[in-house]
Enzyme design. Sequence first.
Site, PDB file in Angstrom:
ATOM      1  N   SER A 189      -8.764  -6.970   1.308  1.00 39.84           N
ATOM      2  CA  SER A 189      -9.080  -5.396   1.149  1.00 39.84           C
ATOM      3  C   SER A 189     -10.463  -5.291   1.401  1.00 39.84           C
ATOM      4  CB  SER A 189      -8.557  -4.764  -0.057  1.00 39.84           C
ATOM      5  OG  SER A 189      -9.222  -3.423  -0.103  1.00 39.84           O
TER       6      SER A 189
ATOM      7  N   GLY B 160      -0.352  -2.570  13.317  1.00 42.03           N
ATOM      8  CA  GLY B 160       0.016  -1.632  14.574  1.00 42.03           C
ATOM      9  C   GLY B 160       1.158  -1.607  14.904  1.00 42.03           C
TER      10      GLY B 160
ATOM     11  N   TYR C 185       2.935  -0.266   8.251  1.00 45.26           N
ATOM     12  CA  TYR C 185       2.880   0.984   7.293  1.00 45.26           C
ATOM     13  C   TYR C 185       2.574   2.319   8.032  1.00 45.26           C
ATOM     14  CZ  TYR C 185       0.763   3.808   3.125  1.00 45.26           C
ATOM     15  OH  TYR C 185       0.474   4.630   2.319  1.00 45.26           O
TER      16      TYR C 185
ATOM     17  N   LYS D  70      -3.222 -12.954   1.938  1.00 45.36           N
ATOM     18  CA  LYS D  70      -3.282 -11.989   3.047  1.00 45.36           C
ATOM     19  C   LYS D  70      -4.728 -11.912   3.490  1.00 45.36           C
ATOM     20  CE  LYS D  70      -2.453  -7.015   4.176  1.00 45.36           C
ATOM     21  NZ  LYS D  70      -1.511  -5.808   3.765  1.00 45.36           N
TER      22      LYS D  70
ATOM     23  N   PHE E 128      -7.843   0.191  -4.345  1.00 43.88           N
ATOM     24  CA  PHE E 128      -6.856  -0.480  -5.322  1.00 43.88           C
ATOM     25  C   PHE E 128      -6.683   0.566  -6.735  1.00 43.88           C
ATOM     26  CE2 PHE E 128      -7.798  -5.144  -4.607  1.00 43.88           C
ATOM     27  CZ  PHE E 128      -7.272  -5.269  -3.496  1.00 43.88           C
TER      28      PHE E 128
ATOM     29  N   ASN F 236       2.284  -7.906  -4.370  1.00 47.19           N
ATOM     30  CA  ASN F 236       1.054  -8.092  -3.772  1.00 47.19           C
ATOM     31  C   ASN F 236       0.017  -7.929  -4.886  1.00 47.19           C
ATOM     32  OD1 ASN F 236      -1.771  -7.109  -2.736  1.00 47.19           O
ATOM     33  ND2 ASN F 236      -0.681  -7.211  -0.527  1.00 47.19           N
TER      34      ASN F 236
ATOM     35  N   ASN G  52      -8.281   4.077   5.458  1.00 52.79           N
ATOM     36  CA  ASN G  52      -8.708   4.279   3.996  1.00 52.79           C
ATOM     37  C   ASN G  52      -9.293   3.552   3.176  1.00 52.79           C
ATOM     38  OD1 ASN G  52      -7.441   2.267   1.744  1.00 52.79           O
ATOM     39  ND2 ASN G  52      -6.228   1.747   3.771  1.00 52.79           N
TER      40      ASN G  52
ATOM     41  N   LYS H  65       2.546   1.189  -4.104  1.00 52.09           N
ATOM     42  CA  LYS H  65       1.614   0.531  -4.670  1.00 52.09           C
ATOM     43  C   LYS H  65       2.043   0.027  -6.367  1.00 52.09           C
ATOM     44  CE  LYS H  65      -2.738   1.825  -2.640  1.00 52.09           C
ATOM     45  NZ  LYS H  65      -3.617   0.899  -2.444  1.00 52.09           N
TER      46      LYS H  65
ATOM     47  N   ASN I 175      -4.913  -7.614   7.153  1.00 54.88           N
ATOM     48  CA  ASN I 175      -5.321  -6.282   6.366  1.00 54.88           C
ATOM     49  C   ASN I 175      -5.881  -5.487   7.400  1.00 54.88           C
ATOM     50  OD1 ASN I 175      -5.752  -4.594   4.142  1.00 54.88           O
ATOM     51  ND2 ASN I 175      -5.832  -6.343   2.759  1.00 54.88           N
ATOM     52  N   THR I 176      -6.359  -4.264   6.929  1.00 60.61           N
ATOM     53  CA  THR I 176      -7.129  -3.331   7.811  1.00 60.61           C
ATOM     54  C   THR I 176      -8.470  -3.931   8.230  1.00 60.61           C
ATOM     55  OG1 THR I 176      -8.000  -2.598   5.814  1.00 60.61           O
ATOM     56  CG2 THR I 176      -6.176  -1.379   6.629  1.00 60.61           C
TER      57      THR I 176
ATOM     58  N   ASN J 117     -12.115  -2.567   0.524  1.00 61.91           N
ATOM     59  CA  ASN J 117     -12.557  -1.369  -0.414  1.00 61.91           C
ATOM     60  C   ASN J 117     -12.997  -1.898  -1.600  1.00 61.91           C
ATOM     61  OD1 ASN J 117     -12.157   0.379   1.738  1.00 61.91           O
ATOM     62  ND2 ASN J 117      -9.929   0.262   1.475  1.00 61.91           N
ATOM     63  N   THR J 118     -12.789  -3.094  -1.959  1.00 56.44           N
ATOM     64  CA  THR J 118     -13.188  -3.793  -3.214  1.00 56.44           C
ATOM     65  C   THR J 118     -14.688  -4.779  -3.079  1.00 56.44           C
ATOM     66  OG1 THR J 118     -11.166  -3.500  -4.279  1.00 56.44           O
ATOM     67  CG2 THR J 118     -12.335  -5.176  -5.252  1.00 56.44           C
TER      68      THR J 118
ATOM     69  N   GLY K  15       0.784  -1.230   0.133  1.00 56.97           N
ATOM     70  CA  GLY K  15      -0.042   0.123   0.126  1.00 56.97           C
ATOM     71  C   GLY K  15       1.023   1.046  -0.028  1.00 56.97           C
ATOM     72  N   PHE K  16       2.180   1.198   0.579  1.00 57.72           N
ATOM     73  CA  PHE K  16       2.953   2.348   0.488  1.00 57.72           C
ATOM     74  C   PHE K  16       3.487   2.627  -0.968  1.00 57.72           C
ATOM     75  CE2 PHE K  16       6.959   4.715   0.677  1.00 57.72           C
ATOM     76  CZ  PHE K  16       6.775   5.568   1.436  1.00 57.72           C
TER      77      PHE K  16
HETATM   78  C1  LIG Z   1      -2.915   4.023   2.800  1.00 54.94           C
HETATM   79  C2  LIG Z   1      -3.079   2.524   3.113  1.00 54.94           C
HETATM   80  C3  LIG Z   1      -3.215   1.580   1.801  1.00 54.94           C
HETATM   81  C4  LIG Z   1      -3.081   0.451   1.845  1.00 54.94           C
HETATM   82  N1  LIG Z   1      -3.119  -0.189   0.613  1.00 54.94           N
HETATM   83  C5  LIG Z   1      -2.792  -1.801   0.648  1.00 54.94           C
HETATM   84  C6  LIG Z   1      -2.901  -2.333  -0.488  1.00 54.94           C
HETATM   85  O1  LIG Z   1      -2.739  -1.825  -1.481  1.00 54.94           O
HETATM   86  N2  LIG Z   1      -2.816  -3.846  -0.332  1.00 54.94           N
HETATM   87  C7  LIG Z   1      -2.789  -4.252   0.885  1.00 54.94           C
HETATM   88  O2  LIG Z   1      -2.594  -5.544   0.760  1.00 54.94           O
HETATM   89  N3  LIG Z   1      -2.794  -3.719   2.069  1.00 54.94           N
HETATM   90  C8  LIG Z   1      -3.000  -2.457   2.110  1.00 54.94           C
HETATM   91  N4  LIG Z   1      -3.005  -1.406   3.179  1.00 54.94           N
HETATM   92  C9  LIG Z   1      -2.919  -2.299   4.610  1.00 54.94           C
HETATM   93  C10 LIG Z   1      -1.509  -2.534   4.908  1.00 54.94           C
HETATM   94  O3  LIG Z   1      -0.623  -3.365   4.210  1.00 54.94           O
HETATM   95  C11 LIG Z   1      -1.508  -3.083   6.380  1.00 54.94           C
HETATM   96  O4  LIG Z   1      -2.152  -4.363   6.201  1.00 54.94           O
HETATM   97  C12 LIG Z   1      -2.255  -2.484   7.365  1.00 54.94           C
HETATM   98  O5  LIG Z   1      -2.102  -1.166   7.267  1.00 54.94           O
HETATM   99  C13 LIG Z   1      -2.066  -2.717   8.679  1.00 54.94           C
HETATM  100  O6  LIG Z   1      -0.594  -2.195   8.903  1.00 54.94           O
HETATM  101  P1  LIG Z   1      -0.226  -0.978   9.608  1.00 54.94           P
HETATM  102  O7  LIG Z   1      -1.147  -0.909  11.102  1.00 54.94           O
HETATM  103  O8  LIG Z   1       1.098  -1.265  10.176  1.00 54.94           O
HETATM  104  O9  LIG Z   1      -0.603   0.230   8.800  1.00 54.94           O
HETATM  105  C14 LIG Z   1      -2.805  -0.390   3.005  1.00 54.94           C
HETATM  106  C15 LIG Z   1      -2.689   0.546   4.238  1.00 54.94           C
HETATM  107  C16 LIG Z   1      -3.040   2.016   4.270  1.00 54.94           C
HETATM  108  C17 LIG Z   1      -2.842   2.838   5.442  1.00 54.94           C
END
Ligand SMILES: Cc1cc2nc3c(=O)[nH]c(=O)nc-3n(C[C@H](O)[C@H](O)[C@H](O)COP(=O)(O)O)c2cc1C
Length: 366
Positions: free
Chosen positions: A177, A297, A318, A217, A114, A143, A110, A65, A246-247, A179-180, A62-63
């Site tokens: 994710s 986290g 991230y 994931k 994608f 990914n 977020n 992409k 994931n989130t 969001n899809t 996600g950082f």
């Molecule tokens: C802005 C943002 C975009 C993200 N985009 C993706 C993504 O494209 N694909 C994915 O598998 N996870 C994505 N994630 C999720 C992160 O990879 C990670 O699983 C999640 O943020 C938990 O880790 P953290 O608490 O250290 O951020 C994204 C997270 C953030 C904050």
Amino acid sequence: MAPLVDLALPLLRLLPPEAAHRMTLRALAAGLVPKPALADAPNLATRLWRRSFRNPVGLAAGFDKDAEVPDVMLGFGFGFVEVGTITPVPQLGNPKPRVFRLAEDRAIINRLGFNSAGLEAAVWRLSARRAAGREAPGIVGANIGKNRDTHDDIGDYVEGVRCLAPLADYLTVNISSPNTPGLRDLQRKSTLTRLAGQLMEERARVAPRNPPPLLFKIAPDLGGEERADIAEAALSSGIEGLVISNTTVTRPASLRSRFAHEPGGLSGEPLFALSTALISDMYRLTGGRIPIVGVGGVASGADAYKKIRAGASLVQLYSALVYQGPALVQKITQELAALLARDGFTAVSAAIGADAHLPSTTPHGL
Ligand SMILES: Cc1cc2nc3c(=O)[nH]c(=O)nc-3n(C[C@H](O)[C@H](O)[C@H](O)COP(=O)(O)O)c2cc1C
């Protein structure tokens, strides 16, 4: 911390999150951010999937992409970097605003959906990097995801494997994710088994000599039955890893930010306990036989250590990077090395699952 970074962080926080991210990527790609000199403690080196990691702390998906800056990020001290999520054809993602900083909660929400420059762009960048011999030492995983409007979900992932298996050190299949629409349904046992089978077949076809491990994931919001199903599907299909997690779409009552109820996936500090509990569960359900990448986290060496003791072989982060800047990476690796040494672990691998209580004999005799 490098002076330029010191100066940049507070300024970047004045910008909306996505604009700040874009500027950061530009600065990194232009080489504007100085790299620290690095040396990892010997107890951090780890071997997994026939690959050597200088340390177990990675950058989560996600950082980066579109695979624009993997080597710069490795230069900050990450042991591995996961680029993506990459979709087969380019797509814009959801309407803006779609990223929110919950500063009081050290969290982010977020709903990017994608946004991706697509496989062709990623293949171009990763191939150019290889051809130029520009790679920093370190592992770069990719990914993969599906396009929102595809008519063939599994076909999209197969396409990701076809294009990226020859170029990535490992592949993460993002089926979590929030969001899809419909994506997380791919976590169902029968679909997951079918998906894993087809992806492995494709991988064997395109990268027979040094096949990159396939990781899935998963979401932190899975119920007990879903967790057991995924463990069973993972063990029976022979996938090589789980990225957890994931989130989350849940919202802990502790959140204080005015953005707390924005729709999307929550990451950062409030995700730590939930995702670590899922690591423990999946480690137990798989008898410790499937390597886990723990993410959610992580903001300190102690956090990384807790995930490893819960069952993670590697960790990623991230959100904490957004709040603490890239000097965080070395802080975490140094703290982790000290914690391992304090407890008498001469290697990360010895600490994996130290807090887990696996039954002494599992059904599979391990
Ligand atoms: C802005 C943002 C975009 C993200 N985009 C993706 C993504 O494209 N694909 C994915 O598998 N996870 C994505 N994630 C999720 C992160 O990879 C990670 O699983 C999640 O943020 C938990 O880790 P953290 O608490 O250290 O951020 C994204 C997270 C953030 C904050």
